[in-house]
Design a protein around this motif. Structure first.
Motif, PDB file in Angstrom:
ATOM      1  N   ALA A 137       0.799  -0.956  -0.061  1.00 58.91           N
ATOM      2  CA  ALA A 137      -0.115   0.065  -0.790  1.00 58.91           C
ATOM      3  C   ALA A 137       0.779   0.869   0.213  1.00 58.91           C
ATOM      4  CB  ALA A 137      -1.106   0.167   1.219  1.00 58.91           C
ATOM      5  N   GLN A 138       1.545   1.125   0.667  1.00 60.94           N
ATOM      6  CA  GLN A 138       2.734   2.932   0.558  1.00 60.94           C
ATOM      7  C   GLN A 138       2.738   2.694  -0.822  1.00 60.94           C
ATOM      8  OE1 GLN A 138       2.286   3.813   3.179  1.00 60.94           O
ATOM      9  NE2 GLN A 138       4.124   4.137   3.927  1.00 60.94           N
ATOM     10  N   GLU A 139       3.536   2.297  -2.098  1.00 57.90           N
ATOM     11  CA  GLU A 139       3.504   1.910  -2.666  1.00 57.90           C
ATOM     12  C   GLU A 139       2.948   3.209  -3.341  1.00 57.90           C
ATOM     13  OE1 GLU A 139       5.390  -1.283  -5.554  1.00 57.90           O
ATOM     14  OE2 GLU A 139       5.891  -2.309  -2.835  1.00 57.90           O
ATOM     15  N   VAL A 140       1.486   2.663  -3.337  1.00 58.12           N
ATOM     16  CA  VAL A 140       0.286   3.332  -3.863  1.00 58.12           C
ATOM     17  C   VAL A 140       0.629   4.499  -3.392  1.00 58.12           C
ATOM     18  CG1 VAL A 140      -1.991   3.270  -4.322  1.00 58.12           C
ATOM     19  CG2 VAL A 140      -0.896   1.567  -4.787  1.00 58.12           C
ATOM     20  N   PHE A 141      -0.251   4.881  -2.252  1.00 56.70           N
ATOM     21  CA  PHE A 141       0.202   6.050  -1.663  1.00 56.70           C
ATOM     22  C   PHE A 141       1.516   7.313  -1.777  1.00 56.70           C
ATOM     23  CE2 PHE A 141      -1.540   3.225   2.478  1.00 56.70           C
ATOM     24  CZ  PHE A 141      -3.268   3.892   2.023  1.00 56.70           C
ATOM     25  N   ARG A 142       3.411   6.814  -1.747  1.00 58.64           N
ATOM     26  CA  ARG A 142       3.933   7.736  -2.265  1.00 58.64           C
ATOM     27  C   ARG A 142       3.653   8.159  -3.580  1.00 58.64           C
ATOM     28  NH1 ARG A 142       7.592   3.285  -0.261  1.00 58.64           N
ATOM     29  NH2 ARG A 142       7.377   2.606  -1.758  1.00 58.64           N
ATOM     30  N   GLN A 143       2.910   7.730  -4.970  1.00 55.41           N
ATOM     31  CA  GLN A 143       2.582   7.705  -5.879  1.00 55.41           C
ATOM     32  C   GLN A 143       1.340   8.985  -5.710  1.00 55.41           C
ATOM     33  OE1 GLN A 143       4.283   7.208  -8.788  1.00 55.41           O
ATOM     34  NE2 GLN A 143       5.619   6.110  -6.848  1.00 55.41           N
ATOM     35  N   TYR A 144       0.822   9.254  -4.701  1.00 55.68           N
ATOM     36  CA  TYR A 144      -0.519  10.310  -4.526  1.00 55.68           C
ATOM     37  C   TYR A 144      -0.254  11.746  -3.915  1.00 55.68           C
ATOM     38  CZ  TYR A 144      -3.761   7.371  -6.978  1.00 55.68           C
ATOM     39  OH  TYR A 144      -4.418   6.719  -7.756  1.00 55.68           O
ATOM     40  N   ALA A 145       1.449  11.152  -3.102  1.00 49.68           N
ATOM     41  CA  ALA A 145       1.899  12.058  -2.366  1.00 49.68           C
ATOM     42  C   ALA A 145       1.841  13.206  -2.806  1.00 49.68           C
ATOM     43  CB  ALA A 145       3.711  11.777  -2.005  1.00 49.68           C
ATOM     44  N   GLY A 146       2.347  13.692  -3.972  1.00 45.87           N
ATOM     45  CA  GLY A 146       2.101  15.162  -4.109  1.00 45.87           C
ATOM     46  C   GLY A 146       0.774  15.790  -3.968  1.00 45.87           C
ATOM     47  N   MET A 147      -0.269  14.829  -4.572  1.00 50.86           N
ATOM     48  CA  MET A 147      -1.515  15.129  -4.756  1.00 50.86           C
ATOM     49  C   MET A 147      -1.978  15.832  -3.147  1.00 50.86           C
ATOM     50  SD  MET A 147      -3.712  16.193  -6.898  1.00 50.86           S
ATOM     51  CE  MET A 147      -6.038  16.176  -6.139  1.00 50.86           C
ATOM     52  N   ASN A 148      -1.699  14.509  -2.644  1.00 54.19           N
ATOM     53  CA  ASN A 148      -1.972  14.980  -0.842  1.00 54.19           C
ATOM     54  C   ASN A 148      -1.348  15.758  -0.643  1.00 54.19           C
ATOM     55  OD1 ASN A 148      -4.332  12.302  -0.288  1.00 54.19           O
ATOM     56  ND2 ASN A 148      -1.629  11.134   0.254  1.00 54.19           N
ATOM     57  N   SER A 149      -0.156  16.286  -0.115  1.00 56.39           N
ATOM     58  CA  SER A 149       0.433  17.615   0.045  1.00 56.39           C
ATOM     59  C   SER A 149      -0.215  18.526  -0.363  1.00 56.39           C
ATOM     60  CB  SER A 149       1.848  17.598  -0.638  1.00 56.39           C
ATOM     61  OG  SER A 149       2.654  16.572   0.275  1.00 56.39           O
ATOM     62  N   ALA A 150      -0.946  19.040  -1.792  1.00 53.91           N
ATOM     63  CA  ALA A 150      -1.228  20.596  -2.184  1.00 53.91           C
ATOM     64  C   ALA A 150      -3.231  20.143  -1.827  1.00 53.91           C
ATOM     65  CB  ALA A 150      -1.548  20.081  -3.600  1.00 53.91           C
ATOM     66  N   LEU A 151      -3.104  18.753  -1.402  1.00 55.95           N
ATOM     67  CA  LEU A 151      -5.029  18.618  -0.549  1.00 55.95           C
ATOM     68  C   LEU A 151      -4.489  19.639   0.131  1.00 55.95           C
ATOM     69  CD1 LEU A 151      -6.893  16.097  -2.188  1.00 55.95           C
ATOM     70  CD2 LEU A 151      -7.068  17.713  -2.786  1.00 55.95           C
TER      71      LEU A 151
END
Length: 159
Positions: free
Chosen positions: A109-123
């Protein structure tokens, strides 16, 4: 005056619907990029998300929830299992010894979450500009919209 108010409300409602369609498109494009980086097809990523959020699930429950044909889900699960994203396990509670459940492999799951890190930070930055009350209103709207979408999706899938 009442007719002008009604027109403004219709325009605003249309703007909300348009924004939701644009958001859906943008999130679809983001998911496509994430899937490409992880070497997972779009439908496979969708199913992995369902399994991660709602699992473990039986393959037939996943097919119903995803609105996909069971044979399509079998292919998706084969690919996800080969990629070590999910595992199929015998369901000990089932009366049918062939029954399996599918669960996401926790460490992946961490591999997937890392891909969304930029979007999560922007949110996080975006949400920082709203009050707690505004965020609660937005969260409620999105939750209710999701529930409506689930209901309409289930209805279409059952036809």
């Amino acid at each position: 005056m009442a007719s002008e108010t009604a027109r403004r409300r219709r325009r605003t409602t249309v703007a909300v619907k348009d924004s939701l369609r644009e958001l859906r498109n943008q999130l679809s494009l983001l998911n496509h990029q994430v899937g490409g980086r992880l070497k997972i097809k779009d439908a496979d990523l969708d199913c992995l998300e369902l399994i991660s959020r709602e699992g473990p699930l039986s393959p037939s429950a996943l097919a119903r929830r995803a609105g996909l044909h069971p044979a399509t889900v079998t292919g998706i699960l084969d690919r996800l299992e080969r990629g070590s994203w999910v595992v199929r396990e015998r369901d000990p509670a089932a009366t049918d010894r062939r029954a399996v459940t599918v669960r996401a492999v926790a460490g992946r799951a961490q591999e997937v979450f890392r891909q969304y890190a930029g979007m999560n930070s922007a949110l996080d930055e975006l949400c920082a500009g709203y009050t707690e009350e505004e965020l609660a209103l937005i969260a409620g709207f999105l939750r209710r919209t999701t529930e409506l979408g689930r209901g309409v999706t289930d209805e279409l899938a059952s036809q």
